[in-house]
Design a protein around this motif. Structure first.
Motif, PDB file in Angstrom:
ATOM      1  N   GLN A 127     -29.596  -0.048   8.367  1.00  0.00           N
ATOM      2  CA  GLN A 127     -30.956   0.125   8.822  1.00  0.00           C
ATOM      3  C   GLN A 127     -31.188   1.552   9.263  1.00  0.00           C
ATOM      4  O   GLN A 127     -30.349   2.161   9.912  1.00  0.00           O
ATOM      5  CB  GLN A 127     -31.268  -0.817   9.984  1.00  0.00           C
ATOM      6  N   THR A 128     -32.352   2.093   8.893  1.00  0.00           N
ATOM      7  CA  THR A 128     -32.784   3.391   9.350  1.00  0.00           C
ATOM      8  C   THR A 128     -33.942   3.157  10.299  1.00  0.00           C
ATOM      9  O   THR A 128     -34.931   2.536   9.919  1.00  0.00           O
ATOM     10  CB  THR A 128     -33.247   4.265   8.164  1.00  0.00           C
ATOM     11  N   ILE A 129     -33.827   3.662  11.531  1.00  0.00           N
ATOM     12  CA  ILE A 129     -34.820   3.331  12.538  1.00  0.00           C
ATOM     13  C   ILE A 129     -35.354   4.595  13.198  1.00  0.00           C
ATOM     14  O   ILE A 129     -34.592   5.493  13.530  1.00  0.00           O
ATOM     15  CB  ILE A 129     -34.218   2.423  13.629  1.00  0.00           C
ATOM     16  N   ASN A 130     -36.672   4.685  13.374  1.00  0.00           N
ATOM     17  CA  ASN A 130     -37.231   5.627  14.314  1.00  0.00           C
ATOM     18  C   ASN A 130     -38.257   4.848  15.128  1.00  0.00           C
ATOM     19  O   ASN A 130     -38.238   3.625  15.122  1.00  0.00           O
ATOM     20  CB  ASN A 130     -37.818   6.860  13.608  1.00  0.00           C
ATOM     21  N   SER A 131     -39.135   5.498  15.835  1.00  0.00           N
ATOM     22  CA  SER A 131     -39.992   4.794  16.775  1.00  0.00           C
ATOM     23  C   SER A 131     -40.937   3.790  16.109  1.00  0.00           C
ATOM     24  O   SER A 131     -41.288   2.787  16.716  1.00  0.00           O
ATOM     25  CB  SER A 131     -40.811   5.807  17.586  1.00  0.00           C
ATOM     26  N   SER A 132     -41.355   4.045  14.878  1.00  0.00           N
ATOM     27  CA  SER A 132     -42.351   3.178  14.241  1.00  0.00           C
ATOM     28  C   SER A 132     -41.865   2.470  12.984  1.00  0.00           C
ATOM     29  O   SER A 132     -42.360   1.391  12.657  1.00  0.00           O
ATOM     30  CB  SER A 132     -43.596   4.004  13.878  1.00  0.00           C
ATOM     31  N   PHE A 133     -40.917   3.077  12.275  1.00  0.00           N
ATOM     32  CA  PHE A 133     -40.509   2.552  10.972  1.00  0.00           C
ATOM     33  C   PHE A 133     -39.054   2.070  10.991  1.00  0.00           C
ATOM     34  O   PHE A 133     -38.203   2.662  11.650  1.00  0.00           O
ATOM     35  CB  PHE A 133     -40.665   3.618   9.888  1.00  0.00           C
ATOM     36  N   LYS A 134     -38.801   1.017  10.227  1.00  0.00           N
ATOM     37  CA  LYS A 134     -37.435   0.508  10.076  1.00  0.00           C
ATOM     38  C   LYS A 134     -37.222   0.130   8.618  1.00  0.00           C
ATOM     39  O   LYS A 134     -38.040  -0.579   8.029  1.00  0.00           O
ATOM     40  CB  LYS A 134     -37.191  -0.701  10.974  1.00  0.00           C
ATOM     41  N   ILE A 135     -36.121   0.613   8.054  1.00  0.00           N
ATOM     42  CA  ILE A 135     -35.777   0.280   6.674  1.00  0.00           C
ATOM     43  C   ILE A 135     -34.605  -0.689   6.687  1.00  0.00           C
ATOM     44  O   ILE A 135     -33.575  -0.416   7.298  1.00  0.00           O
ATOM     45  CB  ILE A 135     -35.379   1.533   5.872  1.00  0.00           C
ATOM     46  N   ASP A 136     -34.770  -1.802   6.023  1.00  0.00           N
ATOM     47  CA  ASP A 136     -33.656  -2.724   5.797  1.00  0.00           C
ATOM     48  C   ASP A 136     -33.286  -2.600   4.332  1.00  0.00           C
ATOM     49  O   ASP A 136     -33.959  -3.157   3.456  1.00  0.00           O
ATOM     50  CB  ASP A 136     -34.060  -4.163   6.145  1.00  0.00           C
ATOM     51  N   GLU A 137     -32.228  -1.840   4.062  1.00  0.00           N
ATOM     52  CA  GLU A 137     -31.865  -1.539   2.676  1.00  0.00           C
ATOM     53  C   GLU A 137     -31.353  -2.766   1.945  1.00  0.00           C
ATOM     54  O   GLU A 137     -31.497  -2.871   0.726  1.00  0.00           O
ATOM     55  CB  GLU A 137     -30.837  -0.407   2.650  1.00  0.00           C
ATOM     56  N   ARG A 138     -30.743  -3.691   2.660  1.00  0.00           N
ATOM     57  CA  ARG A 138     -30.241  -4.896   2.005  1.00  0.00           C
ATOM     58  C   ARG A 138     -31.394  -5.771   1.495  1.00  0.00           C
ATOM     59  O   ARG A 138     -31.319  -6.354   0.417  1.00  0.00           O
ATOM     60  CB  ARG A 138     -29.359  -5.687   2.966  1.00  0.00           C
ATOM     61  N   LYS A 139     -32.447  -5.881   2.282  1.00  0.00           N
ATOM     62  CA  LYS A 139     -33.603  -6.687   1.884  1.00  0.00           C
ATOM     63  C   LYS A 139     -34.627  -5.880   1.101  1.00  0.00           C
ATOM     64  O   LYS A 139     -35.586  -6.450   0.576  1.00  0.00           O
ATOM     65  CB  LYS A 139     -34.277  -7.271   3.132  1.00  0.00           C
ATOM     66  N   GLU A 155     -44.461   2.682  -3.947  1.00  0.00           N
ATOM     67  CA  GLU A 155     -44.780   2.908  -2.533  1.00  0.00           C
ATOM     68  C   GLU A 155     -43.518   2.841  -1.683  1.00  0.00           C
ATOM     69  O   GLU A 155     -43.327   3.657  -0.765  1.00  0.00           O
ATOM     70  CB  GLU A 155     -45.785   1.863  -2.053  1.00  0.00           C
ATOM     71  N   TYR A 156     -42.654   1.872  -1.974  1.00  0.00           N
ATOM     72  CA  TYR A 156     -41.400   1.756  -1.222  1.00  0.00           C
ATOM     73  C   TYR A 156     -40.555   3.018  -1.378  1.00  0.00           C
ATOM     74  O   TYR A 156     -40.033   3.551  -0.391  1.00  0.00           O
ATOM     75  CB  TYR A 156     -40.610   0.537  -1.698  1.00  0.00           C
ATOM     76  N   GLU A 157     -40.413   3.496  -2.590  1.00  0.00           N
ATOM     77  CA  GLU A 157     -39.563   4.660  -2.836  1.00  0.00           C
ATOM     78  C   GLU A 157     -40.104   5.910  -2.135  1.00  0.00           C
ATOM     79  O   GLU A 157     -39.339   6.681  -1.554  1.00  0.00           O
ATOM     80  CB  GLU A 157     -39.438   4.909  -4.333  1.00  0.00           C
ATOM     81  N   ILE A 158     -41.424   6.103  -2.188  1.00  0.00           N
ATOM     82  CA  ILE A 158     -42.015   7.273  -1.542  1.00  0.00           C
ATOM     83  C   ILE A 158     -41.873   7.190  -0.026  1.00  0.00           C
ATOM     84  O   ILE A 158     -41.456   8.160   0.630  1.00  0.00           O
ATOM     85  CB  ILE A 158     -43.513   7.412  -1.924  1.00  0.00           C
ATOM     86  N   LEU A 159     -42.196   6.037   0.561  1.00  0.00           N
ATOM     87  CA  LEU A 159     -42.111   5.897   2.015  1.00  0.00           C
ATOM     88  C   LEU A 159     -40.661   5.965   2.481  1.00  0.00           C
ATOM     89  O   LEU A 159     -40.359   6.580   3.512  1.00  0.00           O
ATOM     90  CB  LEU A 159     -42.753   4.578   2.455  1.00  0.00           C
ATOM     91  N   ASP A 160     -39.751   5.349   1.739  1.00  0.00           N
ATOM     92  CA  ASP A 160     -38.322   5.397   2.062  1.00  0.00           C
ATOM     93  C   ASP A 160     -37.839   6.848   2.120  1.00  0.00           C
ATOM     94  O   ASP A 160     -37.128   7.252   3.043  1.00  0.00           O
ATOM     95  CB  ASP A 160     -37.538   4.610   1.013  1.00  0.00           C
ATOM     96  N   TYR A 161     -38.255   7.644   1.141  1.00  0.00           N
ATOM     97  CA  TYR A 161     -37.823   9.047   1.082  1.00  0.00           C
ATOM     98  C   TYR A 161     -38.403   9.844   2.249  1.00  0.00           C
ATOM     99  O   TYR A 161     -37.710  10.631   2.891  1.00  0.00           O
ATOM    100  CB  TYR A 161     -38.245   9.668  -0.244  1.00  0.00           C
ATOM    101  N   LEU A 162     -39.671   9.630   2.557  1.00  0.00           N
ATOM    102  CA  LEU A 162     -40.301  10.327   3.676  1.00  0.00           C
ATOM    103  C   LEU A 162     -39.634   9.968   5.006  1.00  0.00           C
ATOM    104  O   LEU A 162     -39.434  10.833   5.864  1.00  0.00           O
ATOM    105  CB  LEU A 162     -41.794   9.991   3.744  1.00  0.00           C
ATOM    106  N   ILE A 163     -39.266   8.700   5.169  1.00  0.00           N
ATOM    107  CA  ILE A 163     -38.612   8.272   6.410  1.00  0.00           C
ATOM    108  C   ILE A 163     -37.239   8.921   6.543  1.00  0.00           C
ATOM    109  O   ILE A 163     -36.862   9.406   7.618  1.00  0.00           O
ATOM    110  CB  ILE A 163     -38.492   6.736   6.467  1.00  0.00           C
ATOM    111  N   HIS A 164     -36.478   8.972   5.451  1.00  0.00           N
ATOM    112  CA  HIS A 164     -35.152   9.590   5.503  1.00  0.00           C
ATOM    113  C   HIS A 164     -35.235  11.101   5.746  1.00  0.00           C
ATOM    114  O   HIS A 164     -34.287  11.693   6.262  1.00  0.00           O
ATOM    115  CB  HIS A 164     -34.383   9.300   4.205  1.00  0.00           C
TER     116      HIS A 164
END
Length: 223
Positions: A127-139, A155-164
């Motif tokens: 999981q990648t976590i900051n104050s507002s966003f959380k990524i569950d890579e397994r799901k 949309e997932y790929e773009i948002l995932d990249y921006l979060i990382h």
């Protein structure tokens, strides 16, 4: 802004690279004197570009000393063509080795790859976590303020990249290249996706809270 420490005794070469990288919101601080570079505050930088042929000390010794006190990503940049230099450099802690001469575009790509990898390693589990966003890579899910977002693959790929890349400016070219689900590889398609993402997190392009447009570069995500 990404901060890069450079130890390079060729000021013209350092200036050329610095002028190229600044367009991607990357600031390069170069020290021609390796001893001054060694005494600088490493923790203030995201990456180190290190030459091997330096005045008064071999770059491999600089690499050893820095690795003993810091886990900063290190890219060795050298005109020395001996394969043993590359092997030793990687063995003593360098993360990458780019022989001179090289295209600044390749150095940019390697810097971003190393920083991205470093940030992933600092996260815990899947999981990648900051104050507002959380990524569950397994799901293969992204949550915003605890609510799972309904996203298309693009949309997932773009948002995932921006979060990382949280807090860092990302070029439009990077986003388009990263998004494998984006069939139409042009900037208009990217703008449409960014617009949809903003709608799904109730963000505004005029007064954004999370997805900011960076003039002349691309986007960055905060929060």
């Amino acid at each position: 802004m990404i901060s890069v420490l450079m130890i390079e005794d060729d000021p013209d070469f350092a200036t050329l690279l610095s002028e190229y990288l600044v367009q991607f919101n990357i600031k390069v601080t170069n020290y021609e004197d390796p001893y001054i570079g060694l005494s600088s505050s490493i923790k203030n930088y995201d990456c180190l570009i290190l030459d091997l042929t330096l005045p008064g000390i071999d770059g491999l010794d600089v690499c050893r000393e820095i690795r003993q006190k810091s886990d900063i990503p290190i890219i060795i940049s050298s005109a020395r063509g001996d394969i043993s230099d590359k092997v030793v450099g990687l063995q003593i802690g360098a993360d990458d080795y780019l022989p001179k001469p090289y295209d600044p575009k390749e150095m940019y790509a390697r810097i971003m790859s190393l920083i991205r990898r470093s940030k992933k390693q600092s996260n815990h589990g899947n999981q990648t976590i900051n104050s507002s966003f959380k990524i569950d890579e397994r799901k293969h899910e992204i949550s915003y303020n605890g609510n799972v977002l309904t996203l298309t693959p693009a949309e997932y790929e773009i948002l995932d990249y921006l979060i990382h890349q949280h807090g860092f400016s990302v070029s439009r070219e990077q986003l388009v290249q990263h998004c494998k689900s984006l069939k139409d590889k042009d900037s208009k398609s990217l703008d449409v996706i960014i617009g949809r993402l903003r709608t799904k997190i109730n963000d505004s392009s005029k007064t954004p809270k999370h997805i900011f447009s960076v003039r002349g570069i691309g986007y960055k995500l905060i929060g």
